[in-house]
Design an enzyme around this catalytic site. Sequence first.
Site, PDB file in Angstrom:
ATOM      1  N   TYR A  92     -31.633 -71.166 -14.427  1.00  0.00           N
ATOM      2  CA  TYR A  92     -32.114 -72.487 -14.313  1.00  0.00           C
ATOM      3  C   TYR A  92     -32.737 -72.705 -12.994  1.00  0.00           C
ATOM      4  O   TYR A  92     -32.087 -72.761 -12.065  1.00  0.00           O
ATOM      5  CB  TYR A  92     -31.086 -73.439 -14.723  1.00  0.00           C
ATOM      6  CG  TYR A  92     -31.574 -74.877 -15.360  1.00  0.00           C
ATOM      7  CD1 TYR A  92     -31.902 -74.928 -16.472  1.00  0.00           C
ATOM      8  CD2 TYR A  92     -31.074 -76.063 -14.295  1.00  0.00           C
ATOM      9  CE1 TYR A  92     -32.332 -76.231 -16.956  1.00  0.00           C
ATOM     10  CE2 TYR A  92     -31.544 -77.264 -14.568  1.00  0.00           C
ATOM     11  CZ  TYR A  92     -32.142 -77.171 -15.982  1.00  0.00           C
ATOM     12  OH  TYR A  92     -32.444 -78.704 -16.171  1.00  0.00           O
ATOM     13  N   SER A 187     -27.229 -66.413 -16.740  1.00  0.00           N
ATOM     14  CA  SER A 187     -27.227 -67.862 -16.936  1.00  0.00           C
ATOM     15  C   SER A 187     -28.416 -68.438 -17.895  1.00  0.00           C
ATOM     16  O   SER A 187     -28.295 -68.032 -19.115  1.00  0.00           O
ATOM     17  CB  SER A 187     -27.452 -68.426 -15.681  1.00  0.00           C
ATOM     18  OG  SER A 187     -26.950 -69.981 -15.614  1.00  0.00           O
ATOM     19  N   GLN A 188     -29.311 -69.131 -17.422  1.00  0.00           N
ATOM     20  CA  GLN A 188     -30.167 -69.595 -18.321  1.00  0.00           C
ATOM     21  C   GLN A 188     -30.893 -68.237 -18.864  1.00  0.00           C
ATOM     22  O   GLN A 188     -31.347 -68.195 -20.115  1.00  0.00           O
ATOM     23  CB  GLN A 188     -31.309 -70.242 -17.648  1.00  0.00           C
ATOM     24  CG  GLN A 188     -32.570 -70.576 -18.618  1.00  0.00           C
ATOM     25  CD  GLN A 188     -33.804 -71.626 -17.884  1.00  0.00           C
ATOM     26  OE1 GLN A 188     -33.783 -72.511 -17.942  1.00  0.00           O
ATOM     27  NE2 GLN A 188     -34.465 -70.803 -17.006  1.00  0.00           N
ATOM     28  N   ASP A 273     -15.830 -69.864 -14.527  1.00  0.00           N
ATOM     29  CA  ASP A 273     -16.955 -70.232 -14.524  1.00  0.00           C
ATOM     30  C   ASP A 273     -16.862 -71.603 -15.148  1.00  0.00           C
ATOM     31  O   ASP A 273     -16.983 -71.714 -16.335  1.00  0.00           O
ATOM     32  CB  ASP A 273     -17.873 -69.225 -15.276  1.00  0.00           C
ATOM     33  CG  ASP A 273     -19.414 -69.776 -15.268  1.00  0.00           C
ATOM     34  OD1 ASP A 273     -19.748 -70.773 -14.727  1.00  0.00           O
ATOM     35  OD2 ASP A 273     -20.383 -68.864 -15.754  1.00  0.00           O
ATOM     36  N   HIS A 302     -19.277 -68.576 -11.663  1.00  0.00           N
ATOM     37  CA  HIS A 302     -20.491 -68.431 -12.200  1.00  0.00           C
ATOM     38  C   HIS A 302     -21.251 -67.022 -11.685  1.00  0.00           C
ATOM     39  O   HIS A 302     -22.042 -66.435 -12.211  1.00  0.00           O
ATOM     40  CB  HIS A 302     -21.629 -69.349 -12.183  1.00  0.00           C
ATOM     41  CG  HIS A 302     -22.846 -69.578 -12.977  1.00  0.00           C
ATOM     42  ND1 HIS A 302     -22.665 -69.238 -14.581  1.00  0.00           N
ATOM     43  CD2 HIS A 302     -24.075 -69.661 -12.602  1.00  0.00           C
ATOM     44  CE1 HIS A 302     -23.777 -69.337 -14.930  1.00  0.00           C
ATOM     45  NE2 HIS A 302     -24.527 -69.575 -14.051  1.00  0.00           N
TER      46      HIS A 302
END
Length: 322
Positions: A92, A187-188, A273, A302
């Site tokens: 992101y 992640s994204q 996370d 994360h």
Amino acid sequence: MALFDLPLDQLRRYAPEVPEPADFAEFWATTLGSAAAKPVLIDVRPEPSDLALIDCWDVTFAGFGGDPIRAWYSRPAGRSEALPAVVEFLGYGRGRGLPHERPTYAAAGYAHLLMDSRGQGGQYGTGGDTPDPGGSAYGGPGPVTRGLLDPAEYYYRRLITDAVRAVEAVRALPGVDPSRVAVAGNSQGGGLALAVAGLVADLSAVLSTAPFLCHVQRAIDITDAEPYAEIVRFLAIHREAEDDVRRTLSYMDGVAFARRATAPAQFGVGLRDTVCPPSTVFAAANQYAAEHEVQVYPFNHHEGGEAVHVRRQLRWLCSKLS
């Protein structure tokens, strides 16, 4: 960050009833059918990578609505044979950056397509090159809230479609074995890889680390971290919009895509996370419809397993693509 989510023994069994719309499959079939009506490759031109052992091309392909999406295509220098390919999606706020920034997959012997994220690139890294022509729909300032009141107008409808088209694009590029294509992301990017796994039936492998947009309803209830916090802030102002927001997000939830996946997958998760809480990752992994494994990092946030996890990914990927 201390442990804040469910204990690991519960996480390994966590498979909640995540609702999905009755027309979920129709929604995505219509969306992708419209995109597939346009030729996928727009432009391919050589680009210096500044790395002696990696060749690179600047690729533009047609994404959602035929919008031009930029990508870097790289491969081991001097290799002309058809190679297995990895399509990578970004986190992101990050854009594709410069062509020498992500050499891992090409250095490992794969053809590699790194997709730019439309309308992103202003938060991390060295920027992006792809605008979002559809970004004017009502919503908040960040991508995760753009068009949030209507699934047809939502930003992630466009970005997920771009990701599916990226797989079509890499298969059309020279020097790629179209029968051996994997998708990957953190992640994204992990969320996009998971979405593609549920929408493309003939992938060879999926690498999804700390995937975003999984079990979203729980995520916005248990974390204040960005980017889920953007959704919370939106609802704190638009108090009457909750039902519409939850409906829109249900079309993008990684759990629904996981239920439809057919390719083997490796997940990665850090148990501390707060950005993509562990229970949301396990909610998707535990309902993933094909062969899969989960690499767990109990003391990591994360960032997950970082280089240790990359080594595990490469060894696992070799077993699927070799």
